[in-house]
Scaffold this active site. Structure first.
Site, PDB file in Angstrom:
ATOM      1  N   LYS A 192       0.869  -1.177   0.000  1.00 31.60           N
ATOM      2  CA  LYS A 192       0.000   0.000   0.000  1.00 31.60           C
ATOM      3  C   LYS A 192       0.899   1.218   0.000  1.00 31.60           C
ATOM      4  O   LYS A 192       1.411   1.639   1.030  1.00 31.60           O
ATOM      5  CB  LYS A 192      -0.908  -0.010   1.224  1.00 31.60           C
ATOM      6  CG  LYS A 192      -2.270   0.686   1.031  1.00 31.60           C
ATOM      7  CD  LYS A 192      -2.188   2.169   0.755  1.00 31.60           C
ATOM      8  CE  LYS A 192      -1.947   2.963   2.012  1.00 31.60           C
ATOM      9  NZ  LYS A 192      -1.934   4.441   1.730  1.00 31.60           N
ATOM     10  N   CYS A 302      13.000  10.908   7.892  1.00 33.17           N
ATOM     11  CA  CYS A 302      12.791  10.616   9.311  1.00 33.17           C
ATOM     12  C   CYS A 302      14.064  10.747  10.140  1.00 33.17           C
ATOM     13  O   CYS A 302      13.996  10.928  11.350  1.00 33.17           O
ATOM     14  CB  CYS A 302      12.188   9.230   9.479  1.00 33.17           C
ATOM     15  SG  CYS A 302      12.989   7.971   8.499  1.00 33.17           S
ATOM     16  N   GLU A 399       8.611  16.083  15.637  1.00 32.63           N
ATOM     17  CA  GLU A 399       9.138  15.849  14.294  1.00 32.63           C
ATOM     18  C   GLU A 399       8.389  16.757  13.322  1.00 32.63           C
ATOM     19  O   GLU A 399       7.187  16.599  13.100  1.00 32.63           O
ATOM     20  CB  GLU A 399       8.961  14.387  13.888  1.00 32.63           C
ATOM     21  CG  GLU A 399       9.546  14.093  12.517  1.00 32.63           C
ATOM     22  CD  GLU A 399       9.370  12.641  12.103  1.00 32.63           C
ATOM     23  OE1 GLU A 399      10.307  12.081  11.513  1.00 32.63           O
ATOM     24  OE2 GLU A 399       8.290  12.071  12.368  1.00 32.63           O
TER      25      GLU A 399
END
Length: 501
Positions: A192, A302, A399
């Site tokens: 996905k 990230c 973040e």
């Protein structure tokens, strides 16, 4: 402040034809059961690139059924590792034959730099496939030294049907970080991709079939996390989920796995990575690393070095040099070879980053450079650096996933270690020093999954990568990633009249 280029005059000649927009299930491109589609947006302009099939629960069910049949009845898990590796090598060759088109798809889908895609993202995907192709025939267990009159050994067997949910920031890299080791292990899978970046994943399905990967081994269902993603994570016939994305969604993935069939879960989640720069560091090198660490891929990574800690002895010099060098990071059309920073992925992320910049100002941080949108269309932002940042400020804790640096100073090694670990995340960290003792002490003291000393983004196919704490668990890359798609089975038989144990 960073400048914005106008883009190269020939950039629009490189726009690719969008060839694949349907779901890929059991070796065929098909419409979604509902017939629904959704729009994928070009972040350079904010305009529609293509309409893509919107998969939902019924489509996930079809894809999982195809993957299950391919696993239980098909040839892929039953081939020798050598045979699987040969097909994967062919897959890699086909990727290299289509580098320009694939790089262009990731540029119009994700705003990634076209030039970097051609020399880094797409070729690296082919290399990663070859790495795991070479490992496919080296999967083996161990002969055990039993303490009784028994003969024991272990087997490593493919885990079964795997669900891969991949993020939008590295559409190609993340696709192959998940798919390559699972293929080598003999698994079948449903992928996905992020709804923002579905185009290259569908193209890779075309190449996989052309390479000879059997029908049902790789299935791709495009759609949204709340529907297709939720159906995949809660599916009773999926044996494992491998997810890369936010910590918040990672929680939902674990909950869905627990409340369905207790499927195994691998999570690579958020980060707020520090880079610690000590007094003995070369300032020019340190500034370059700090900027590269937070501006590469427009900060949408990230492991971005969004928290920069500089020892007080060189702090003033570092700030001055940082302000100068930040101007070299030109923002512009990602097809323009002079651009170093492209647009943010979409309007939502663009506005989220701007809101964090406003938070930083309100909380008392000093805006050293950047902080504003660029251009009249698209999602372009100036590279942004805050000084006078405090540990409890939102920009130092959350973040942001954008080109925003929080700059702080420290006095001692112990203080630097404490600051580095003062986060709920633990994905990566950087250390810049000429002192091997400092490097050793600090690298062993920081609770993070990967530490880069005098470098940043030191990724390699053989180097496992993943997090501590709320940055997730299990590893991508290296043989660690191969092993997470394999069960360990112990086989024991009695020994009769053996002269030795």
């Amino acid at each position: 402040m960073a400048s914005q280029s106008n883009g190269s005059s020939d950039c629009f000649n490189k726009l690719p034809e969008i060839k694949f927009t349907k779901l890929f299930i059991n070796g065929e491109f098909v419409d979604s059961v509902s017939g629904k589609t959704f729009e994928t947006i070009d972040p350079r302009t904010g305009e529609v690139t293509a309409s893509v099939a919107e998969g939902e629960k019924e489509d996930i069910d079809k894809a999982v059924k195809a993957a299950r049949h391919a696993f239980e009845e098909g040839p892929w898990p039953r081939m020798s590792g050598y045979a699987r590796g040969r097909i994967m090598m062919k897959f890699a060759d086909l990727i290299e034959e289509n580098i320009e088109e694939l790089a262009a798809l990731d540029t119009i889908d994700a705003g990634k730099l076209f030039g970097w895609g051609k020399v880094i993202d797409i070729p690296s995907a082919a290399k990663l496939l070859r790495y795991y192709a070479g490992a496919a025939d080296k999967i083996h267990g161990e002969v055990l030294k039993m303490s009784r009159e028994l003969h024991g050994y272990t087997l490593r067997e493919p885990i079964g049907v795997v669900g891969h949910i991949i993020p939008w920031n590295f559409p190609t890299s993340m696709f192959f970080m998940k798919v390559s080791p699972a293929l080598a292990a003999g698994c079948t899978m449903v992928v996905k991709p992020a709804e923002q970046t579905p185009l290259s994943a569908l193209y890779y399905c075309h190449l996989a079939k052309k390479a000879g990967i059997p029908d049902g081994v790789i299935n791709v269902v495009t759609g949204f996390g709340r529907t297709a993603g939720a159906a995949l994570t809660s599916h009773m016939d999926v044996d494992k989920i491998s997810f890369t994305g936010s910590t918040e969604v990672g929680r939902l993935v674990m909950q869905a796995a627990a409340t369905s069939n207790l499927k195994q879960v691998s999570l690579e989640l958020g980060g707020k990575s520090p880079i610690l720069i000590f007094d003995d560091a070369d300032v020019d090198t340190a500034v370059d690393l700090a900027l590269f660490g937070v501006l590469y891929n427009k900060g949408e990574i990230c492991v971005a070095s969004s928290r920069v800690y500089v020892q007080e002895g060189i702090y003033g010099k570092f700030v001055k040099k940082l302000e100068e060098k930040a101007k070299e990071w030109t923002v512009g059309d990602p097809f323009d070879p002079t651009s170093r920073v492209g647009p943010q992925i979409d309007k939502q992320q663009f506005n989220k980053i701007l809101s964090y910049i406003e938070h930083g100002k309100r909380e008392g941080a000093t805006l050293l450079t950047g902080g504003k949108p660029l251009g009249r269309k698209g999602y372009f932002l100036q590279p942004t650096v805050f000084t006078d940042v405090k540990e409890d400020m939102l920009i130092a804790r959350d973040e942001i996933f954008g080109p925003v640096m929080s700059l702080m100073k420290f006095k001692t090694i112990d203080e630097a270690i404490k600051c580095a670990n003062n986060t709920r995340y633990g994905l990566a960290a950087g250390i810049v020093t000429k002192n091997i003792d400092v490097a050793n002490t600090v690298s062993r003291s920081i609770r993070a999954g990967i530490i880069w000393i005098n470098c940043y983004f030191g990724f390699d196919n053989d180097c496992p990568y993943g997090g501590y704490k709320m940055s997730g668990f299990e590893r991508d890359l290296g043989l660690e990633a191969l092993h997470k798609y394999l069960h360990v089975k112990s086989v024991v038989t009695p020994l009769h009249n053996s002269p030795w144990l």
